[in-house]
Design an enzyme around this catalytic site. Structure first.
Site, PDB file in Angstrom:
ATOM      1  N   LYS A 105     -15.867   6.619  21.236  1.00  0.00           N
ATOM      2  CA  LYS A 105     -14.456   6.502  21.606  1.00  0.00           C
ATOM      3  C   LYS A 105     -13.863   7.900  21.695  1.00  0.00           C
ATOM      4  CE  LYS A 105     -10.562   6.325  19.746  1.00  0.00           C
ATOM      5  NZ  LYS A 105      -9.851   7.191  20.727  1.00  0.00           N
ATOM      6  N   GLU A 144     -15.708  14.835   9.684  1.00  0.00           N
ATOM      7  CA  GLU A 144     -15.432  16.258   9.948  1.00  0.00           C
ATOM      8  C   GLU A 144     -13.925  16.356  10.131  1.00  0.00           C
ATOM      9  OE1 GLU A 144     -17.402  18.812   9.953  1.00  0.00           O
ATOM     10  OE2 GLU A 144     -19.348  17.824   9.886  1.00  0.00           O
ATOM     11  N   CYS A 184     -10.520  23.488  14.232  1.00  0.00           N
ATOM     12  CA  CYS A 184     -10.589  23.140  12.808  1.00  0.00           C
ATOM     13  C   CYS A 184     -11.003  24.324  11.939  1.00  0.00           C
ATOM     14  CB  CYS A 184     -11.549  21.973  12.607  1.00  0.00           C
ATOM     15  SG  CYS A 184     -13.178  22.297  13.292  1.00  0.00           S
ATOM     16  N   GLU A 238      -2.326  22.274   7.445  1.00  0.00           N
ATOM     17  CA  GLU A 238      -2.959  22.556   8.736  1.00  0.00           C
ATOM     18  C   GLU A 238      -1.914  22.377   9.850  1.00  0.00           C
ATOM     19  OE1 GLU A 238      -5.729  19.747  10.556  1.00  0.00           O
ATOM     20  OE2 GLU A 238      -7.082  21.418  10.966  1.00  0.00           O
TER      21      GLU A 238
HETATM   22  P1  NAD Z   1      -6.780  12.423  14.970  1.00  0.00           P
HETATM   23  O1  NAD Z   1      -7.324  12.180  13.611  1.00  0.00           O
HETATM   24  O2  NAD Z   1      -5.382  12.059  15.248  1.00  0.00           O
HETATM   25  O3  NAD Z   1      -7.667  11.645  16.067  1.00  0.00           O
HETATM   26  C1  NAD Z   1      -9.061  11.805  16.142  1.00  0.00           C
HETATM   27  C2  NAD Z   1      -9.660  10.560  16.769  1.00  0.00           C
HETATM   28  O4  NAD Z   1      -9.407   9.453  15.901  1.00  0.00           O
HETATM   29  C3  NAD Z   1      -9.049  10.188  18.126  1.00  0.00           C
HETATM   30  O5  NAD Z   1     -10.061   9.680  18.955  1.00  0.00           O
HETATM   31  C4  NAD Z   1      -8.076   9.066  17.756  1.00  0.00           C
HETATM   32  O6  NAD Z   1      -7.842   8.168  18.814  1.00  0.00           O
HETATM   33  C5  NAD Z   1      -8.838   8.388  16.636  1.00  0.00           C
HETATM   34  N1  NAD Z   1      -7.997   7.604  15.727  1.00  0.00           N
HETATM   35  C6  NAD Z   1      -6.683   7.767  15.436  1.00  0.00           C
HETATM   36  N2  NAD Z   1      -6.277   6.815  14.560  1.00  0.00           N
HETATM   37  C7  NAD Z   1      -7.367   6.052  14.290  1.00  0.00           C
HETATM   38  C8  NAD Z   1      -7.592   4.931  13.452  1.00  0.00           C
HETATM   39  N3  NAD Z   1      -6.622   4.387  12.706  1.00  0.00           N
HETATM   40  N4  NAD Z   1      -8.831   4.401  13.400  1.00  0.00           N
HETATM   41  C9  NAD Z   1      -9.848   4.936  14.132  1.00  0.00           C
HETATM   42  N5  NAD Z   1      -9.684   5.995  14.961  1.00  0.00           N
HETATM   43  C10 NAD Z   1      -8.456   6.550  15.027  1.00  0.00           C
HETATM   44  O7  NAD Z   1      -7.079  13.954  15.253  1.00  0.00           O
HETATM   45  P2  NAD Z   1      -6.689  14.805  16.531  1.00  0.00           P
HETATM   46  O8  NAD Z   1      -5.228  15.045  16.488  1.00  0.00           O
HETATM   47  O9  NAD Z   1      -7.290  14.180  17.737  1.00  0.00           O
HETATM   48  O10 NAD Z   1      -7.502  16.164  16.252  1.00  0.00           O
HETATM   49  C11 NAD Z   1      -7.040  17.149  15.417  1.00  0.00           C
HETATM   50  C12 NAD Z   1      -7.665  17.072  14.037  1.00  0.00           C
HETATM   51  O11 NAD Z   1      -9.087  17.075  14.143  1.00  0.00           O
HETATM   52  C13 NAD Z   1      -7.334  18.286  13.195  1.00  0.00           C
HETATM   53  O12 NAD Z   1      -7.011  17.873  11.891  1.00  0.00           O
HETATM   54  C14 NAD Z   1      -8.626  19.088  13.195  1.00  0.00           C
HETATM   55  O13 NAD Z   1      -8.787  19.941  12.089  1.00  0.00           O
HETATM   56  C15 NAD Z   1      -9.635  18.005  13.228  1.00  0.00           C
HETATM   57  N6  NAD Z   1     -10.926  18.517  13.725  1.00  0.00           N
HETATM   58  C16 NAD Z   1     -11.933  18.699  12.835  1.00  0.00           C
HETATM   59  C17 NAD Z   1     -13.153  19.218  13.272  1.00  0.00           C
HETATM   60  C18 NAD Z   1     -14.296  19.426  12.314  1.00  0.00           C
HETATM   61  O14 NAD Z   1     -15.417  19.583  12.787  1.00  0.00           O
HETATM   62  N7  NAD Z   1     -14.087  19.435  11.019  1.00  0.00           N
HETATM   63  C19 NAD Z   1     -13.323  19.562  14.612  1.00  0.00           C
HETATM   64  C20 NAD Z   1     -12.259  19.375  15.492  1.00  0.00           C
HETATM   65  C21 NAD Z   1     -11.061  18.841  15.033  1.00  0.00           C
END
Ligand code: NAD
Length: 502
Positions: A198, A273, A307, A404
């Site tokens: 997804k 992650e 991240c 963050e």
């Molecule tokens: P997010 O958590 O809002 O969304 C990530 C994914 O989760 C999206 O596909 C979203 O549709 C899905 N999602 C949202 N709510 C959900 C739920 N209730 N159940 C299942 N899936 C759900 O994050 P974002 O805003 O897309 O990305 C930014 C975040 O990602 C930052 O916190 C960043 O640090 C983190 N990130 C971490 C890494 C790592 O490797 N540690 C890498 C990239 C980004």
């Protein structure tokens, strides 16, 4: 600060791809969602709609999980490790053959500058697939020299083998969309799993291109299924699905918690992650000619939507002024513009909402008494741009230093202490523990600091060294488990122990 031109025309190939009717990729076919629904995809540099994409919901997740299960129990289970390896290499070759289009779609969808998209897709798309393609034939069990109590004549053999965990739900964010997808697919396929992916609702385009590429590579139908959709809807359904054996999630810490709760129903495995707020620590003997560009790159790469971003700079008093001045000079010279323009150093943030969130943190930083050294505003006009922003004289009791932000905001804090434990204690004062770096020519100081910093990765005289072979992942609320390298395969495998009595 100069502004690059704001509109660069996409190539005919990109226009043709974007203009298609985009469906869901389930069981090797392009299909409509069970209930008609769409996502509007925007170019964050122009705020214009660039594509309309079918939006999947829980019923489509059911179909995709069923297709992944059928492939897992069917054709994919009969394909040997050499053939899986060849298929991953072929997938890498196909991605390379589509590199220009993939790069352009990534830039239009996410906003990142073209050279960054090119580097990341070539390096972490193609190389990552090949790296894990190499692992398919090296997944080994063990023989165990024991004599179980109930073996009468003492003659027995115990061995383990590593089996694929099953159907994997991969949920990824928008900050580097294609790479995030590949980071999940490559080890999952190498291990022999099947996948329902997804992508983030804001950035589905390169995942859809990946579906086409997967079909061309000869990977059997149903091994990879791609369902764009909202997190609270399709994502939540995938995380809770009883037919899924493991969730591989990258995203925010907040959503990571929801994933854990959703996964509890069938106790599926989970790797997470999550977010970060990584320290970058500069000692007085560091080579400032490397520190200054390294800190600017570490903080502002992907507009800080990264991240591992080094968003907390700890600088010794003796070199505080030149470091802050040097970084601010570089940050002020970055040219903001659409990622397709060769004149852009930084792109826009991903959305209006993200820009508003970042501007909220900047307003909070101004109020908290931190010294705004550069940036702090969003240029007028179209596009979700925010100027790279540096706050000096921050402290760890300020919200901008603790939380963050996921935007181009750098907090610089000074230290005078020669007590390394005290310096590390400040660096560890967040809920996160993803990355970090120490800059010094003193090898003892460097290694003592590595011991003291609670992060999954701590680099010396560089920040966030990333390679498919280097384990990557977070401590504390930055996540569970590791990706990359041999460790990155483990979460996709389960161990079976067998004892043979002679
Ligand atoms: P997010 O958590 O809002 O969304 C990530 C994914 O989760 C999206 O596909 C979203 O549709 C899905 N999602 C949202 N709510 C959900 C739920 N209730 N159940 C299942 N899936 C759900 O994050 P974002 O805003 O897309 O990305 C930014 C975040 O990602 C930052 O916190 C960043 O640090 C983190 N990130 C971490 C890494 C790592 O490797 N540690 C890498 C990239 C980004």
């Amino acid at each position: 600060m100069s502004a690059a031109p704001r509109s660069i025309t996409p190539s005919p190939a990109a226009r043709e791809f974007l203009g298609r009717r985009h469906q869901l990729f389930i069981g090797g076919q392009w299909v409509d969602p069970a209930e008609p629904a769409t996502l509007e995809v925007l170019d964050p540099a122009t705020e214009e709609r660039i594509a309309t994409v079918a939006r999947g919901g829980p019923r489509d997740i059911d179909r995709a999980v069923a297709a992944a299960r059928a492939a897992f129990q069917g054709e994919w289970s009969r394909i040997g490790s050499h053939q899986r390896s060849r298929l991953l290499f072929r997938l890498a070759d196909e991605l390379e053959a589509h590199l220009d289009l993939a790069v352009e779609l990534e830039v239009l969808d996410n906003g990142m500058p073209r050279p960054i998209a090119h580097y990341s897709i070539a390096k972490f798309g193609c190389d990552f697939l090949r790296y894990y393609g190499g692992w398919c034939t090296k997944i080994l069990g063990e023989t165990i020299p024991v004599q179980p109590h109930d073996v009468p004549n003492g003659e027995s053999l115990t061995y383990t083998r590593r089996e694929p965990i099953g159907v994997v739900g991969a949920i990824v964010p928008w900050n580097s969309p294609l790479i995030m997808a590949v980071l999940k697919l490559a080890p999952a396929l190498a291990a022999g799993c099947t996948v329902v992916l997804k992508p983030a609702e804001l950035t589905p385009m390169t995942a859809l291109l990946l579906g086409e590429i997967i079909n061309k590579s000869g990977i059997p139908d149903g091994v990879v299924n791609i369902v764009p959709g909202y997190g609270h809807d399709a994502g939540a359904a995938l995380a809770a699905h009883d037919g899924v054996d493991k969730i591989a999630f990258t995203g925010s810490t907040e959503v990571g918690r929801k994933i854990l709760l959703a996964a509890a129903g069938n106790l599926k495995r989970v790797t997470l992650e999550l977010g970060g707020k990584s320290p970058f620590i500069v000692f007085p003997d560091a080579d400032l000619a490397r520190v200054i560009p390294g800190a600017a790159r570490g903080a502002f790469f992907l507009q800080g939507q990264n991240c591992m971003a080094s968003t907390r700079l700890f600088v010794h008093d003796d070199v505080f002024e030149p470091v802050v001045e040097g970084i601010s000079k570089l940050a002020g010279a970055f040219r903001l513009g659409p990622g397709l323009s060769p004149d852009s150093d930084l792109g826009p943030l991903i959305s209006a909402e993200q820009r508003q969130r970042v501007m909220g943190y900047i307003a909070d930083g101004r109020k908290s008494g931190a010294e705004l050294v550069c940036g702090g505003d969003a240029p007028a006009g179209k596009g979700f741009f925010v100027r790279p922003t540096v706050f000096a004289r921050t402290s760890m009791d300020m919200k901008i230093a603790r939380e963050e932000i996921f935007g181009p905001v750098l907090c610089v804090q000074s230290f005078s202490d020669s007590d390394l434990k005290a310096v590390a204690a400040e660096a560890n004062k967040t809920i996160y523990g993803l990355s970090g770096s120490v800059w010094t020519r003193d090898i003892s100081v460097a290694h003592r600091m590595v011991n003291l910093i609670d992060s999954g990765q701590v680099s010396i005289n560089c920040h966030a060294a990333v390679d498919p072979a280097i384990p990557f992942g977070g401590n504390r609320q930055s996540g569970w488990g590791r990706e990359f390298g041999r460790e990155g395969l483990d979460p996709y495998l389960k161990t079976k122990a067998t004892t043979v009595m002679f």
